[in-house]
Design a protein around this motif. Structure first.
Motif, mmCIF file in Angstrom:
data_model
loop_
_atom_site.group_PDB
_atom_site.id
_atom_site.type_symbol
_atom_site.label_atom_id
_atom_site.label_comp_id
_atom_site.label_asym_id
_atom_site.label_seq_id
_atom_site.Cartn_x
_atom_site.Cartn_y
_atom_site.Cartn_z
ATOM 1 N N SER A 117 0.831 -1.198 0.000
ATOM 2 C CA SER A 117 0.000 0.000 0.000
ATOM 3 C C SER A 117 0.866 1.248 0.000
ATOM 4 C CB SER A 117 -0.886 0.018 1.245
ATOM 5 O OG SER A 117 -1.654 -1.151 1.327
ATOM 6 N N LYS A 161 -10.232 0.948 5.783
ATOM 7 C CA LYS A 161 -9.022 1.519 5.184
ATOM 8 C C LYS A 161 -9.371 2.742 4.334
ATOM 9 C CE LYS A 161 -6.542 -2.908 4.972
ATOM 10 N NZ LYS A 161 -5.954 -3.938 4.104
ATOM 11 N N ASP A 208 -8.683 5.632 1.451
ATOM 12 C CA ASP A 208 -8.104 5.580 0.104
ATOM 13 C C ASP A 208 -6.682 6.133 0.158
ATOM 14 O OD1 ASP A 208 -7.438 5.711 -2.544
ATOM 15 O OD2 ASP A 208 -8.988 7.161 -3.108
ATOM 16 N N SER A 231 -4.509 5.902 -2.539
ATOM 17 C CA SER A 231 -3.965 5.984 -3.914
ATOM 18 C C SER A 231 -3.272 7.333 -4.156
ATOM 19 C CB SER A 231 -5.080 5.767 -4.941
ATOM 20 O OG SER A 231 -6.126 6.696 -4.729
ATOM 21 N N ARG A 256 -5.192 13.750 -0.876
ATOM 22 C CA ARG A 256 -6.397 13.548 -0.069
ATOM 23 C C ARG A 256 -6.348 14.408 1.198
ATOM 24 N NH1 ARG A 256 -6.095 8.443 3.223
ATOM 25 N NH2 ARG A 256 -5.570 9.943 4.861
#
Length: 315
Positions: free
Chosen positions: A2, A296, A298, A300, A305
Motif C-alpha cells: 500500500s 481503510k 483511500d 492511492s 487527499r
C-alpha cells in the motif's frame, strides 16, 4: 504494498511553521491552532525505521480521537477536529518536557530494568520478588524526559522534575492526578473489550491562558501496551509470555535481530512481507480496542487527499 505516508511538506493557509517529530508532523497555524499529521513512520528504541507501515497513521489518529472523546469528561484535551483520517487539529500548547508514564504491570522497559537488577524506576520502588508481567498492587508513575528527535527518552524522578524546574510542583501534581484518572478510564475501556491496559504514557501541554490540556495521542499501540485478559492468569502461573497487542512485538523482533538502538547497531532489514504483518497487527489492535471494523482510507493519492480535506475544513 500500500501507499504509505512517510514525510509531508504542506503549505496550508495561515501556516506559521512545521515541526517534524519521530512519527508526527506538526503544523502551526494562525489563531493558536496546531495541525498534526500522523504519518506511517515506525519508531522503536527512539529510532525511526526506514520503511513506513501501511495505515499505521490512520489507525493511531483514529484510536487517539476516540479515546480523547471517551475521556474529555475527566481531563480537558487539545482536540478540535479530525478533518482527515490522518489529521487532527487542536489548540496550540507549550508541551511539558516530560512524558507521564504509568504502569499497572511490570512489563517492557520496567521488566528489562528489573531483570538487570534495578529495583527503582524513575525514583519509584518496585517490589521484590516480582516476575515479568506481574501486576503492581497499585499503578506506578515513572516519568521520562521528552527526547529530541534521535535521542533516547530518560527516566526521571518526580523530585528531579521539580528540582530542575522542568515542571512546577503544583502543575506536576495536576499531571499526576490527570494521569491516574486517564489510566483508570483506559483500563475500564480495555476491560470491556477483553483486554488489559498494561502501561501507557500521556503528554500534556499548557495553553497561552494557562490551561493544562492532554495532547498528542492516547491509548494507541504506539503509546500503550495491552494484554489479552483471557488466559492472563494461566500464562503467568506457567511462566509463559503474555499474548499482547502493542508495539512490543516490533521491539522483540528488533532485539532478536540484534538491534536495540545502541550506538554502532544497524537497523535490520524489514521485508515487505514482515511490514505487512506489522500493519495487520496494528489493524488487529484497532478492532480489538474500539470494537469496530477498521475501514481503510483511500491511499492511492494520500498527500492530495489530506490537502483537500484540510483545505475544505479550513475554509
Amino acid at each position: 504494498m500500500s501507499t504509505t505516508i512517510i514525510k509531508t511538506n504542506f503549505n496550508f493557509p495561515g501556516q506559521l511553521g512545521v515541526y517534524h517529530g519521530k512519527v508526527r508532523e506538526v503544523y502551526t497555524l494562525e489563531n493558536d491552532r496546531l495541525l498534526m499529521v500522523a504519518t506511517d513512520r515506525l519508531s522503536a528504541f527512539d529510532v525511526v525505521m526506514p520503511k513506513g507501515i501501511p495505515y499505521k497513521g490512520q489507525i493511531l489518529n483514529q484510536i487517539a480521537t476516540k479515546m480523547m472523546k471517551a475521556t474529555e469528561d475527566l481531563v480537558p484535551n487539545w482536540l478540535i477536529a479530525t478533518p482527515d483520517p490522518n489529521v487532527a487539529i487542536g489548540v496550540a500548547c507549550e508541551p511539558f518536557k516530560v512524558e507521564m508514564v504509568i504502569r499497572g504491570y511490570m512489563s517492557g522497559h520496567a521488566a528489562r530494568e528489573y531483570k538487570a537488577g534495578k529495583r527503582k524506576l524513575s525514583g519509584v520502588e518496585m517490589p521484590k520478588g516480582m516476575k515479568e508481567n506481574d501486576k503492581f498492587s497499585q499503578p506506578i508513575i515513572t516519568p521520562a524526559t521528552k527526547a529530541e528527535m534521535g535521542d533516547h527518552d530518560e527516566d526521571i524522578s518526580r523530585e528531579d522534575i521539580i528540582k530542575r524546574g522542568i515542571v512546577s510542583e503544583s502543575e506536576y501534581l495536576q499531571l499526576e492526578d490527570y494521569t491516574r484518572k486517564l489510566f483508570q478510564r483506559g483500563s475500564e475501556i480495555a476491560e470491556k473489550r477483553g483486554l488489559i491496559l498494561v502501561d501507557t504514557k500521556y503528554e500534556f501541554g499548557k495553553t497561552k491562558d494557562g490551561r493544562i490540556l492532554l495532547i498528542d495521542e492516547i491509548h494507541t499501540p504506539d503509546s500503550s501496551r495491552y494484554f489479552y485478559a483471557e488466559g492472563y492468569e494461566e500464562r503467568q502461573r506457567k511462566g509463559e509470555p503474555q499474548k499482547q497487542l502493542s508495539k512490543e512485538f516490533v521491539r522483540q523482533w528488533l532485539i532478536s535481530e540484534g538491534f536495540q538502538g545502541l550506538e554502532g547497531q544497524k537497523v535490520p532489514f524489514m521485508s515487505d512481507a514482515y511490514i505487512e504483518t506489522v500493519s495487520e497487527r496494528y489493524i488487529e489492535l484497532y478492532e480489538n480496542i474500539t470494537g469496530e471494523t477498521f475501514v481503510k482510507a483511500d491511499v492511492s493519492a494520500i498527500h492530495q487527499r489530506i490537502e483537500k480535506n484540510v483545505l475544505t475544513y479550513l475554509k
